[in-house]
Design a protein around this motif. Structure first.
Motif, PDB file in Angstrom:
ATOM      1  N   SER A 283      12.080 -27.451 -16.529  1.00  0.00           N
ATOM      2  CA  SER A 283      11.044 -26.605 -17.128  1.00  0.00           C
ATOM      3  C   SER A 283       9.664 -27.231 -16.973  1.00  0.00           C
ATOM      4  O   SER A 283       8.691 -26.551 -16.633  1.00  0.00           O
ATOM      5  CB  SER A 283      11.358 -26.370 -18.604  1.00  0.00           C
ATOM      6  OG  SER A 283      10.351 -25.612 -19.221  1.00  0.00           O
ATOM      7  N   SER A 284       9.575 -28.534 -17.187  1.00  0.00           N
ATOM      8  CA  SER A 284       8.278 -29.220 -17.090  1.00  0.00           C
ATOM      9  C   SER A 284       7.740 -29.215 -15.662  1.00  0.00           C
ATOM     10  O   SER A 284       6.528 -29.243 -15.443  1.00  0.00           O
ATOM     11  CB  SER A 284       8.396 -30.657 -17.600  1.00  0.00           C
ATOM     12  OG  SER A 284       9.194 -31.444 -16.730  1.00  0.00           O
ATOM     13  N   CYS A 285       8.647 -29.158 -14.679  1.00  0.00           N
ATOM     14  CA  CYS A 285       8.246 -29.147 -13.264  1.00  0.00           C
ATOM     15  C   CYS A 285       8.031 -27.730 -12.732  1.00  0.00           C
ATOM     16  O   CYS A 285       7.557 -27.561 -11.599  1.00  0.00           O
ATOM     17  CB  CYS A 285       9.295 -29.844 -12.411  1.00  0.00           C
ATOM     18  SG  CYS A 285       9.480 -31.611 -12.741  1.00  0.00           S
ATOM     19  N   GLY A 286       8.426 -26.725 -13.513  1.00  0.00           N
ATOM     20  CA  GLY A 286       8.344 -25.346 -13.043  1.00  0.00           C
ATOM     21  C   GLY A 286       9.414 -25.003 -12.022  1.00  0.00           C
ATOM     22  O   GLY A 286       9.293 -24.036 -11.274  1.00  0.00           O
ATOM     23  N   THR A 287      10.483 -25.805 -11.986  1.00  0.00           N
ATOM     24  CA  THR A 287      11.566 -25.623 -11.031  1.00  0.00           C
ATOM     25  C   THR A 287      12.534 -24.539 -11.512  1.00  0.00           C
ATOM     26  O   THR A 287      12.824 -24.447 -12.701  1.00  0.00           O
ATOM     27  CB  THR A 287      12.309 -26.953 -10.822  1.00  0.00           C
ATOM     28  OG1 THR A 287      11.419 -27.882 -10.195  1.00  0.00           O
ATOM     29  CG2 THR A 287      13.552 -26.785  -9.969  1.00  0.00           C
ATOM     30  N   SER A 288      13.053 -23.734 -10.577  1.00  0.00           N
ATOM     31  CA  SER A 288      13.889 -22.584 -10.913  1.00  0.00           C
ATOM     32  C   SER A 288      15.349 -22.800 -10.523  1.00  0.00           C
ATOM     33  O   SER A 288      15.666 -23.651  -9.695  1.00  0.00           O
ATOM     34  CB  SER A 288      13.367 -21.333 -10.199  1.00  0.00           C
ATOM     35  OG  SER A 288      12.025 -21.088 -10.530  1.00  0.00           O
ATOM     36  N   ILE A 289      16.203 -21.969 -11.122  1.00  0.00           N
ATOM     37  CA  ILE A 289      17.633 -21.985 -10.824  1.00  0.00           C
ATOM     38  C   ILE A 289      18.032 -20.667 -10.164  1.00  0.00           C
ATOM     39  O   ILE A 289      17.605 -19.591 -10.591  1.00  0.00           O
ATOM     40  CB  ILE A 289      18.469 -22.188 -12.109  1.00  0.00           C
ATOM     41  CG1 ILE A 289      18.279 -23.596 -12.657  1.00  0.00           C
ATOM     42  CG2 ILE A 289      19.946 -21.895 -11.870  1.00  0.00           C
ATOM     43  CD1 ILE A 289      18.860 -24.700 -11.798  1.00  0.00           C
ATOM     44  N   ALA A 290      18.849 -20.764  -9.119  1.00  0.00           N
ATOM     45  CA  ALA A 290      19.466 -19.587  -8.507  1.00  0.00           C
ATOM     46  C   ALA A 290      20.885 -19.477  -9.056  1.00  0.00           C
ATOM     47  O   ALA A 290      21.730 -20.339  -8.790  1.00  0.00           O
ATOM     48  CB  ALA A 290      19.487 -19.716  -6.988  1.00  0.00           C
ATOM     49  N   HIS A 291      21.124 -18.432  -9.848  1.00  0.00           N
ATOM     50  CA  HIS A 291      22.435 -18.233 -10.458  1.00  0.00           C
ATOM     51  C   HIS A 291      23.346 -17.513  -9.466  1.00  0.00           C
ATOM     52  O   HIS A 291      23.044 -16.399  -9.030  1.00  0.00           O
ATOM     53  CB  HIS A 291      22.276 -17.397 -11.732  1.00  0.00           C
ATOM     54  CG  HIS A 291      23.563 -17.077 -12.424  1.00  0.00           C
ATOM     55  ND1 HIS A 291      24.583 -17.983 -12.574  1.00  0.00           N
ATOM     56  CD2 HIS A 291      24.004 -15.922 -13.017  1.00  0.00           C
ATOM     57  CE1 HIS A 291      25.588 -17.420 -13.238  1.00  0.00           C
ATOM     58  NE2 HIS A 291      25.260 -16.168 -13.502  1.00  0.00           N
ATOM     59  N   GLY A 317      16.750 -16.684 -11.033  1.00  0.00           N
ATOM     60  CA  GLY A 317      16.993 -15.501 -10.218  1.00  0.00           C
ATOM     61  C   GLY A 317      18.447 -15.505  -9.797  1.00  0.00           C
ATOM     62  O   GLY A 317      19.230 -16.372 -10.201  1.00  0.00           O
ATOM     63  N   LEU A 318      18.815 -14.542  -8.964  1.00  0.00           N
ATOM     64  CA  LEU A 318      20.201 -14.423  -8.532  1.00  0.00           C
ATOM     65  C   LEU A 318      20.362 -14.775  -7.062  1.00  0.00           C
ATOM     66  O   LEU A 318      19.482 -14.519  -6.243  1.00  0.00           O
ATOM     67  CB  LEU A 318      20.707 -12.993  -8.746  1.00  0.00           C
ATOM     68  CG  LEU A 318      20.741 -12.481 -10.177  1.00  0.00           C
ATOM     69  CD1 LEU A 318      21.313 -11.068 -10.212  1.00  0.00           C
ATOM     70  CD2 LEU A 318      21.552 -13.405 -11.087  1.00  0.00           C
ATOM     71  N   GLY A 319      21.526 -15.360  -6.737  1.00  0.00           N
ATOM     72  CA  GLY A 319      21.876 -15.638  -5.355  1.00  0.00           C
ATOM     73  C   GLY A 319      23.279 -15.155  -5.064  1.00  0.00           C
ATOM     74  O   GLY A 319      24.152 -15.229  -5.932  1.00  0.00           O
ATOM     75  N   THR A 320      23.500 -14.669  -3.861  1.00  0.00           N
ATOM     76  CA  THR A 320      24.858 -14.306  -3.461  1.00  0.00           C
ATOM     77  C   THR A 320      25.654 -15.539  -3.044  1.00  0.00           C
ATOM     78  O   THR A 320      26.874 -15.548  -3.118  1.00  0.00           O
ATOM     79  CB  THR A 320      24.847 -13.318  -2.286  1.00  0.00           C
ATOM     80  OG1 THR A 320      24.163 -13.911  -1.168  1.00  0.00           O
ATOM     81  CG2 THR A 320      24.168 -12.009  -2.679  1.00  0.00           C
ATOM     82  N   ASP A 321      24.956 -16.584  -2.586  1.00  0.00           N
ATOM     83  CA  ASP A 321      25.568 -17.820  -2.103  1.00  0.00           C
ATOM     84  C   ASP A 321      26.635 -17.565  -1.041  1.00  0.00           C
ATOM     85  O   ASP A 321      27.642 -18.272  -0.988  1.00  0.00           O
ATOM     86  CB  ASP A 321      26.148 -18.633  -3.251  1.00  0.00           C
ATOM     87  CG  ASP A 321      26.475 -20.068  -2.830  1.00  0.00           C
ATOM     88  OD1 ASP A 321      25.806 -20.571  -1.906  1.00  0.00           O
ATOM     89  OD2 ASP A 321      27.399 -20.664  -3.411  1.00  0.00           O
ATOM     90  N   VAL A 322      26.447 -16.546  -0.230  1.00  0.00           N
ATOM     91  CA  VAL A 322      27.360 -16.328   0.888  1.00  0.00           C
ATOM     92  C   VAL A 322      27.394 -17.584   1.753  1.00  0.00           C
ATOM     93  O   VAL A 322      26.351 -18.199   2.001  1.00  0.00           O
ATOM     94  CB  VAL A 322      26.879 -15.106   1.701  1.00  0.00           C
ATOM     95  CG1 VAL A 322      27.506 -15.061   3.080  1.00  0.00           C
ATOM     96  CG2 VAL A 322      27.167 -13.813   0.937  1.00  0.00           C
TER      97      VAL A 322
END
Length: 436
Positions: A283-291, A317-322
């Motif tokens: 959060s402090s770095c502004g880094t995101s997660i791909a679910h 956000g969302l990822g398909t992770d194909v």
């Protein structure tokens, strides 16, 4: 004179995670790829920023509506031929038996062209207007992926993967070659001079890169102000292995933090087992997660508590992770995210499952925020790019649509029952990139 298109009919988008905003009839004026005016009542007389008489008016039919384009913020393009294969194996075994042998083939540029053209066409057909692609360690074929995305008009973030340890001997690089090839890849993608296609620094994950390589990649990303994409805390076995490889660091997140890879342009895949301390750093770095819920289930990795990560101030956000996930369509990613959250609530009664409103948000505006692009894309606001889907619920899928269903019903049915057959046209930056 630049053409002005006015789309008139039902539309939906997200302004907040809590509720999808539905317009029974709206008029959206698009010029030079951007939304220049909106009449929320659908009355053309209330469009004041354009000359309506010189515009092309496109009226939607019954059962059709507009929604923002989908963002897939975690997708392995070279793995596309492996969709549906190897789901009886856990993550690390799956990589060794299925993924790396396939990815080694991308030294063959003809093979790469064939697969990557199929990937881009298919993601566009599924409504993915923005894709974050992982390539392979091969610089030339990874650049081909960027070229193809550019040619087909997709908004794309593309990375040449970096690996200098813990893979097959034939599928690792030296640190020096990896950094040199990454620098060349970044410069070549930037030289495409297409604002829709951007390079990303892409260490596969900490297991595959020693600290010298991770740090060098962090320096490259800073020098060229690029996106960064990699994986974190996907499975328990992967976490244990990572901690054994990097005993001098506090945890998995600390490795990336100390190597300069956590920025507000970093997207980390998965994050299934993030701790409170991890989330504070991200959060402090502004880094995101791909679910990537589908992949997390199919590869037996775990159930990601999205709401807890969200509450900790981390964008998702969302990822398909194909091909870890078995479907290129973000609709599948939405459904998997919803069912995963329900499954968590069975054993953790205090955990509130995600709603379909929140699932749709994650696929659109949430994904845009995860990429720090919410000022450009993600919903229908004046000044944003017209990345949009024309949905037709009369087509194909067994959604059970009847005349009595209003726009609120249609978007629910699309989320839960729709598929690519319902996506009649796909627009990126105002241009039709899929459909007719």
């Amino acid at each position: 004179m630049d053409e002005i298109n006015i789309f008139v009919g039902p539309a939906v988008h997200s302004e907040t995670p809590e509720k999808i905003t539905c317009f029974p009839k709206v008029a959206i004026a698009v010029k030079d790829g951007k939304i220049v005016d909106i009449a929320k009542d659908g009355d053309l007389k209330n469009l004041n920023q354009i000359n309506v008489s010189k515009a092309k008016v496109i009226n939607l039919d019954k059962g059709q509506f507009l929604c923002p384009g989908f963002l897939d913020i975690h997708l392995h393009a070279p793995q596309y031929p492996n969709i549906g294969l190897g789901y009886d194996k856990p993550l690390l075994e799956w990589l060794r038996l299925y993924t790396w042998p396939l990815e080694m083939r991308y030294g063959d540029v003809d093979f790469a062209k064939q697969v990557y053209e199929n990937v881009v066409k298919s993601t566009l057909r599924c409504g993915t207007t923005t894709a974050c692609y992982y390539g392979t360690i091969h610089e030339e074929s990874s650049f081909i992926l960027a070229e193809i995305a550019s040619r087909f008009g997709q908004r794309a973030i593309v990375g040449k993967v970096n690996m200098n340890q813990n893979s097959f001997p034939e599928y690792i690089e030296t640190t020096e070659a990896s950094l040199a090839d990454t620098k060349q890849f970044i410069e070549k993608v930037k030289a495409l001079n297409n604002p829709l296609v951007e390079p990303a620094v892409t260490p596969r994950f900490a297991v595959s890169c020693n600290f010298d390589l991770l740090k060098g990649l962090g320096e490259l990303a800073k020098k060229y102000n690029t996106y960064i994409q990699t994986h974190i805390c996907e499975s328990k076995g992967e976490i244990t292995y990572t901690e054994e490889l990097f005993p001098e660091f506090k945890n998995y997140t600390d490795i990336y933090h100390k190597s300069g890879l956590l920025t507000n342009k970093t997207i980390l895949g998965h994050g299934v087992y993030l701790s409170e301390e991890d989330c504070k750093i991200l959060s402090s770095c502004g880094t995101s997660i791909a679910h990537c819920a589908s992949s997390n289930s199919l590869l037996q990795s775990g159930l990601c508590p999205v709401r807890n990560i969200w509450k900790a101030g981390v964008e998702i956000g969302l990822g398909t992770d194909v091909s870890g996930g078995g479907n290129l369509n973000i609709l599948d990613a939405i459904r998997s995210a919803l069912t995963t959250s329900i499954h968590i609530s069975f054993t953790e009664p205090e955990y509130k499952p995600l709603t379909y409103h929140e699932g749709f948000y994650l696929a659109t505006l949430g994904g845009a925020k995860a990429l720090s692009k919410e000022d450009q894309i993600g919903n229908f606001e004046i000044g944003k790019c017209f990345d949009a889907l024309l949905i037709d619920m009369n087509l194909g899928s067994p959604a059970g649509v009847f005349p009595s269903h209003d726009i609120s019903d249609l978007i629910q049915k699309f989320i839960y029952c729709g598929d690519d057959r319902n996506i009649k046209k796909v627009f990126v930056n105002g241009k039709v990139v899929s459909g007719k």
